[in-house]
Design a protein around this motif. Structure first.
Motif, PDB file in Angstrom:
ATOM      1  N   LEU A   1       0.804  -0.953   0.222  1.00  0.00           N
ATOM      2  CA  LEU A   1      -0.032  -0.124   0.196  1.00  0.00           C
ATOM      3  C   LEU A   1       1.272   0.972   0.324  1.00  0.00           C
ATOM      4  N   ASP A   2       2.172   0.982   0.633  1.00  0.00           N
ATOM      5  CA  ASP A   2       2.898   2.076   0.493  1.00  0.00           C
ATOM      6  C   ASP A   2       3.375   2.499  -0.581  1.00  0.00           C
ATOM      7  N   GLY A   3       3.843   1.413  -1.787  1.00  0.00           N
ATOM      8  CA  GLY A   3       3.859   2.412  -3.121  1.00  0.00           C
ATOM      9  C   GLY A   3       3.278   2.351  -3.566  1.00  0.00           C
ATOM     10  N   ALA A   4       1.690   2.128  -3.225  1.00  0.00           N
ATOM     11  CA  ALA A   4       0.411   2.550  -4.496  1.00  0.00           C
ATOM     12  C   ALA A   4       0.363   3.843  -4.228  1.00  0.00           C
ATOM     13  N   LEU A   5       0.624   4.233  -2.947  1.00  0.00           N
ATOM     14  CA  LEU A   5       0.310   4.907  -2.880  1.00  0.00           C
ATOM     15  C   LEU A   5       2.242   6.191  -3.107  1.00  0.00           C
ATOM     16  N   ALA A   6       2.913   5.992  -2.947  1.00  0.00           N
ATOM     17  CA  ALA A   6       3.931   6.820  -3.240  1.00  0.00           C
ATOM     18  C   ALA A   6       3.646   7.399  -4.198  1.00  0.00           C
ATOM     19  N   HIS A   7       3.301   6.795  -5.109  1.00  0.00           N
ATOM     20  CA  HIS A   7       3.309   6.837  -7.314  1.00  0.00           C
ATOM     21  C   HIS A   7       2.167   7.427  -6.816  1.00  0.00           C
TER      22      HIS A   7
END
Length: 312
Positions: free
Chosen positions: A143-149
């Motif tokens: 989820l952190d990766g998706a939000l970071a984008h």
């Protein structure tokens, strides 16, 4: 003279009989007259009631027309109000999720965490708050990766009441807005979420997790009765149903009440997303779903309404 006297007596008796009969007839006539008056009064009352019924029916017809116009207006607004999925091509295929609607995403034996992470990140980036019960694989890193984008951090969305995580299996570490459903009821968590959020809410439910934690009956009530009115009419519910872990009858319950239904399947090394924009009509619009060129993203390729996966 005796004969005449007898005749007079008989005549007197006959006159008395006639007199009594006349009295009876007079009483009967009076009763008939009274009954006739009663009938006339009742007829008048019936005419009055009929008139009132006609007036009431006219008023009800007007009210029904107004209700119909209002429902039509709501339906029109609902048809045009959509939440962006934030996923490449999916909005083009579906127009987005119906705001205030019930949406179902079914899957079985296929990776789904990146898709849910993309949906959550897209909703937050476009101005919504999100409550999510993570399905298998949807951990902090994904989820952190998706939000970071989306140029958003996981810690900031939690701290700013933009994200609420309902942990059904105690797989998330304790943090702000991370609620353990093993120790807190879903209703209590939803009430706190509603109190603290300021934006329209996308509620992502993991049905298998909620049934395991709450039981089937409570899970159904929580998702399709909005916890007795806790959520707003503009809040959107996305129920994620693992067909390998949820009985077919339970899955059918959620699909039957849905405004939109998605099904994610594997096809070789591809994933195929079937998008049913009108579940009751049984006329799905199909698209192929593949992993995008960055973590946590997906791309959707439109396809014809058949069952053959695209070759490209």
């Amino acid at each position: 003279f005796e004969a005449v006297s007898d005749s007079v007596d008989r005549t007197a008796e006959d006159v008395q009989s006639v007199s009594m009969a006349t009295d009876d007839l007079a009483a009967s006539s009076e009763q008939i007259a009274t009954t006739a008056e009663d009938v006339a009064d009742r007829a008048q009352s019936i005419r009055g009631n009929i008139s009132s019924i006609r007036e009431s029916r006219a008023e009800q017809t007007t009210m029904l027309g107004e209700v119909g116009d209002a429902l039509s207006g709501v339906t029109t607004d609902r048809d045009h109000a959509r939440i962006s999925t934030g996923l490449d091509g999916l909005d083009d295929l579906t127009g987005g999720l119906i705001e205030g609607g019930q949406v179902v995403l079914q899957y079985s034996d296929v990776a789904i965490a990146d898709l849910i992470a993309g949906l959550v990140a897209g909703a937050i980036a476009t101005g919504n708050a999100v409550s999510v019960t993570p399905p298998p694989g949807l951990d902090r890193e994904t989820l952190d990766g998706a939000l970071a984008h989306r140029d958003v951090s996981l810690s900031a969305t939690l701290a700013n009441d933009r994200l609420f995580v309902l942990d059904a299996f105690d797989t998330w570490q304790s943090d702000t807005n991370v609620f353990d459903l093993g120790t807190r009821s879903l209703g209590a968590v939803n009430r706190e979420t509603d109190r603290r959020r300021e934006q329209p809410l996308l509620i992502v439910g993991n049905i298998a997790g909620e049934i395991a934690t709450l039981g089937e009956e409570a899970a159904r009530a929580a998702r399709f009765e909005n916890d007795e009115g806790i959520f707003e009419a503009t809040d959107t519910v996305l129920n994620v149903v693992d067909r390998g872990a949820v009985a077919a009858s339970v899955a059918s319950f959620y699909v039957g009440a849905a405004d939109q239904a998605f099904t994610l399947d594997a096809s070789g090394d591809r994933r195929v997303l079937t998008v049913d924009t009108d579940p009751a009509a049984d006329t799905p619009v199909r698209g192929a779903l593949r992993t995008g060129d960055r973590p946590g993203s997906v791309a959707v390729v439109p396809r014809t309404n058949d069952t053959t996966p695209p070759s490209a």
